[in-house]
Write a protein that holds these residues in place. Sequence first.
Motif, PDB file in Angstrom:
ATOM      1  N   SER A 295       0.841  -1.199   0.000  1.00  0.00           N
ATOM      2  CA  SER A 295       0.000   0.000   0.000  1.00  0.00           C
ATOM      3  C   SER A 295       0.875   1.247   0.000  1.00  0.00           C
ATOM      4  CB  SER A 295      -0.931  -0.005   1.216  1.00  0.00           C
ATOM      5  OG  SER A 295      -1.648   1.216   1.295  1.00  0.00           O
ATOM      6  N   GLN A 296       0.954   1.905  -1.143  1.00  0.00           N
ATOM      7  CA  GLN A 296       1.739   3.127  -1.225  1.00  0.00           C
ATOM      8  C   GLN A 296       1.122   4.234  -0.374  1.00  0.00           C
ATOM      9  OE1 GLN A 296       4.713   3.489  -2.612  1.00  0.00           O
ATOM     10  NE2 GLN A 296       4.737   5.560  -1.775  1.00  0.00           N
ATOM     11  N   LEU A 297      -0.224   4.247  -0.255  1.00  0.00           N
ATOM     12  CA  LEU A 297      -0.886   5.243   0.581  1.00  0.00           C
ATOM     13  C   LEU A 297      -0.467   5.101   2.041  1.00  0.00           C
ATOM     14  CD1 LEU A 297      -2.971   7.480   1.023  1.00  0.00           C
ATOM     15  CD2 LEU A 297      -4.736   5.680   1.199  1.00  0.00           C
ATOM     16  N   SER A 298      -0.397   3.857   2.514  1.00  0.00           N
ATOM     17  CA  SER A 298       0.023   3.624   3.901  1.00  0.00           C
ATOM     18  C   SER A 298       1.462   4.066   4.119  1.00  0.00           C
ATOM     19  CB  SER A 298      -0.129   2.134   4.242  1.00  0.00           C
ATOM     20  OG  SER A 298      -1.466   1.725   4.134  1.00  0.00           O
ATOM     21  N   TYR A 299       2.333   3.786   3.152  1.00  0.00           N
ATOM     22  CA  TYR A 299       3.723   4.198   3.287  1.00  0.00           C
ATOM     23  C   TYR A 299       3.836   5.716   3.293  1.00  0.00           C
ATOM     24  CZ  TYR A 299       7.638   0.945   3.568  1.00  0.00           C
ATOM     25  OH  TYR A 299       8.610   0.105   4.033  1.00  0.00           O
ATOM     26  N   SER A 300       3.026   6.378   2.492  1.00  0.00           N
ATOM     27  CA  SER A 300       3.044   7.841   2.467  1.00  0.00           C
ATOM     28  C   SER A 300       2.615   8.409   3.809  1.00  0.00           C
ATOM     29  CB  SER A 300       2.119   8.350   1.358  1.00  0.00           C
ATOM     30  OG  SER A 300       2.549   7.903   0.096  1.00  0.00           O
ATOM     31  N   ARG A 301       1.589   7.806   4.409  1.00  0.00           N
ATOM     32  CA  ARG A 301       1.149   8.260   5.724  1.00  0.00           C
ATOM     33  C   ARG A 301       2.230   8.058   6.779  1.00  0.00           C
ATOM     34  NH1 ARG A 301      -4.779   5.292   5.326  1.00  0.00           N
ATOM     35  NH2 ARG A 301      -5.857   6.956   4.142  1.00  0.00           N
ATOM     36  N   ALA A 340       6.905   5.874  15.456  1.00  0.00           N
ATOM     37  CA  ALA A 340       6.124   6.235  14.282  1.00  0.00           C
ATOM     38  C   ALA A 340       4.985   5.246  14.056  1.00  0.00           C
ATOM     39  CB  ALA A 340       7.030   6.294  13.053  1.00  0.00           C
ATOM     40  N   LEU A 341       5.253   3.958  14.273  1.00  0.00           N
ATOM     41  CA  LEU A 341       4.207   2.950  14.099  1.00  0.00           C
ATOM     42  C   LEU A 341       3.099   3.104  15.142  1.00  0.00           C
ATOM     43  CD1 LEU A 341       6.439  -0.157  13.305  1.00  0.00           C
ATOM     44  CD2 LEU A 341       4.846   0.952  11.735  1.00  0.00           C
ATOM     45  N   SER A 342       3.484   3.460  16.364  1.00  0.00           N
ATOM     46  CA  SER A 342       2.475   3.677  17.405  1.00  0.00           C
ATOM     47  C   SER A 342       1.565   4.840  17.044  1.00  0.00           C
ATOM     48  CB  SER A 342       3.160   3.946  18.751  1.00  0.00           C
ATOM     49  OG  SER A 342       3.955   2.837  19.138  1.00  0.00           O
ATOM     50  N   ALA A 343       2.149   5.914  16.487  1.00  0.00           N
ATOM     51  CA  ALA A 343       1.344   7.055  16.053  1.00  0.00           C
ATOM     52  C   ALA A 343       0.462   6.678  14.867  1.00  0.00           C
ATOM     53  CB  ALA A 343       2.262   8.223  15.692  1.00  0.00           C
ATOM     54  N   TYR A 344       0.979   5.831  13.999  1.00  0.00           N
ATOM     55  CA  TYR A 344       0.189   5.404  12.836  1.00  0.00           C
ATOM     56  C   TYR A 344      -1.037   4.602  13.279  1.00  0.00           C
ATOM     57  CZ  TYR A 344      -0.929   3.190   8.346  1.00  0.00           C
ATOM     58  OH  TYR A 344      -1.582   2.754   7.219  1.00  0.00           O
ATOM     59  N   VAL A 345      -0.858   3.705  14.232  1.00  0.00           N
ATOM     60  CA  VAL A 345      -1.947   2.847  14.699  1.00  0.00           C
ATOM     61  C   VAL A 345      -3.047   3.674  15.361  1.00  0.00           C
ATOM     62  CG1 VAL A 345      -2.522   1.015  16.348  1.00  0.00           C
ATOM     63  CG2 VAL A 345      -0.476   0.829  14.953  1.00  0.00           C
TER      64      VAL A 345
END
Length: 623
Positions: A295-301, A340-345
């Motif tokens: 998912s390029q959208l997820s990577y961009s986020r 960063a992953l914690s903020a993403y979740v």
Amino acid sequence: MERSKESAVWRFFTLASPTSPTALCNICKRQVSRGGDNVTRYNTTNLIRHLQKHHAKEHAEFVQLTNSKGKSTTKQATLADTLLRQEKLPTNSIRAQKITARVMEFIVLGLQPLNIVENVGFRRLMDYLEPRYIVPSRKYVSETALPELYSKVRKQISGELKCAKVLSFTTDIWTSDVSPMSLLSLTVHWLNPTCEHRSAMLGAKNFRGSHTSDAIATALTTMIDEWEIPFDKVHVMLSDNAANMKKAMGSMKVCNLGCFAHTLQLIVNEGLLSQRSLNDALTKCRQIIGHFKHSQLSYSRLHDIQIEMQMQPKRLQQDIKTRWNSTYYMMQSLLEQKRALSAYVADHDLPATLTSLQWALLERAMIVLAPFEELTRKVSSSTASAADVIPAVTVLKRILGKESDCDSGIKTMKTTLLQAVNNRFSAVEDEPLYALATLLDPRYKDRYFTGADFAKKAKDALIKELEEEELRSTTSDATDEAEPPEKVPHVEAAATTLAPPPAAAAPSSKSSFMQEFEQILVECEEPGAASTSSIAVQVQTYYSEKTVPASDDPYQYWGVNRQRFPALAAVATKYLCAPCTSVESERLFSTVSNIMDEKRNRLTADRVEMLAFLSKNLLQGLE
């Protein structure tokens, strides 16, 4: 009207166009009028005055270029000179041959397609650099220039191999993903007379049919015979741990050792599989990374979050089953991006999330696996030798045998790793090649054997090998017999023998692997008993001197000390040329996979071999 291009003043001015009313001063970048109201009345007077007024140094240079009558000494090119500059270079001229040689280097070293010589951009570039050069056709490059360069480099390598006393080899099999082609590789390693480490690719032959042991043995024997290498020069052949490879070496009656890196892979896999909780965490890691990979959208986020948190934007790394250290790097990349992953979740969904206990488990697992990762990089070096095996195994056993507060949750994995190291390397100190190579490496000597019996057995084997080497030297009537060691000044070796290794107890940023490595040296430094024979004197003197730092080059040590220890140096040339892994063959196939891709899948095996051969050997000091 001025005679524009005869005047020396044009060394200092530039025209935008032949009819431009002004000229640009190359020194101060001013526009200076050329005088006159039309092109027929332009002159250089204003330009000369500008030089005289503002650039005295350049004006003096202009005066020197002008004769007493005020005319430029620069002669106008004759018609013959002009025609000569436009005439194409003969293909057999020295200039044309040198350019063609550089074009071939560009192709083979850059892994460029052979038809690049027909590329419009490449031809325009060559026409700009040398308009007189005739760019060769693809047919000439593939059928003439490439085979000629291959023959030249092959001849030079063959000459070096004939001078080498002992050769070690690595081999492997590769199957293409874009073509029905399998290649059997053969690389060679040796030390030259000055003890410099050398290696070269000898071949990558098309290997059709079933990969049976007999077929492998026949193909390897043919490749060795093609290079006119006598089998008594073959010291050892490294391969992976496959049964067909081992059986093939037995058929060839050559010494065979398995790849140390492949064995490490099996050991770490056993350890990872033994810890159920860690396997569950790794499964989630792969799911998380797979989500971003697809998912390029997820990577961009995620990238935006990294920037907001002022973190270095990095992509998460997926692991590969056949490379255990890629699993290590996967865990490392996730731990680096934990915030960063914690903020993403918090704002987006993930197919899996790691609990706080699983994050802690990954951190502890990385601490245990760090020595394996460091060791994998060390033995994968192009200069790593069989001497690195016994010290590496000894250090791993000591590290894994120590209890630590970080063992909570991964004790099963650590215990399994230690058992796997003991099982798979149980006979490593009984292997003469490993034992003698370790003794002859000035960084290790006899300090890393786990027992006095192993050390004594290795020393006895070394004495026997030295006596046999002395007998061979005597019967062969060698013309370059070395002087007795007592007649040679000791000064040369000072640089490599004075400094003892740093104490492991001192606080530093060294890894646990290196700290344990140096601690063994401190514990084992001890003098030996005296002896009287020439060989024994060399051996005793060598043992009694302190080991050189781990960062030093063992080959350079023997290059400096080969006159002090002539018998030891001769045997070191034999045992230190043996690598401990088949990584060089795998690197070769990485090159082959770049040569033969989806756009070049119709290359013949012979053409692929030539390109790979030149890519690996052309800049190895052999051209």
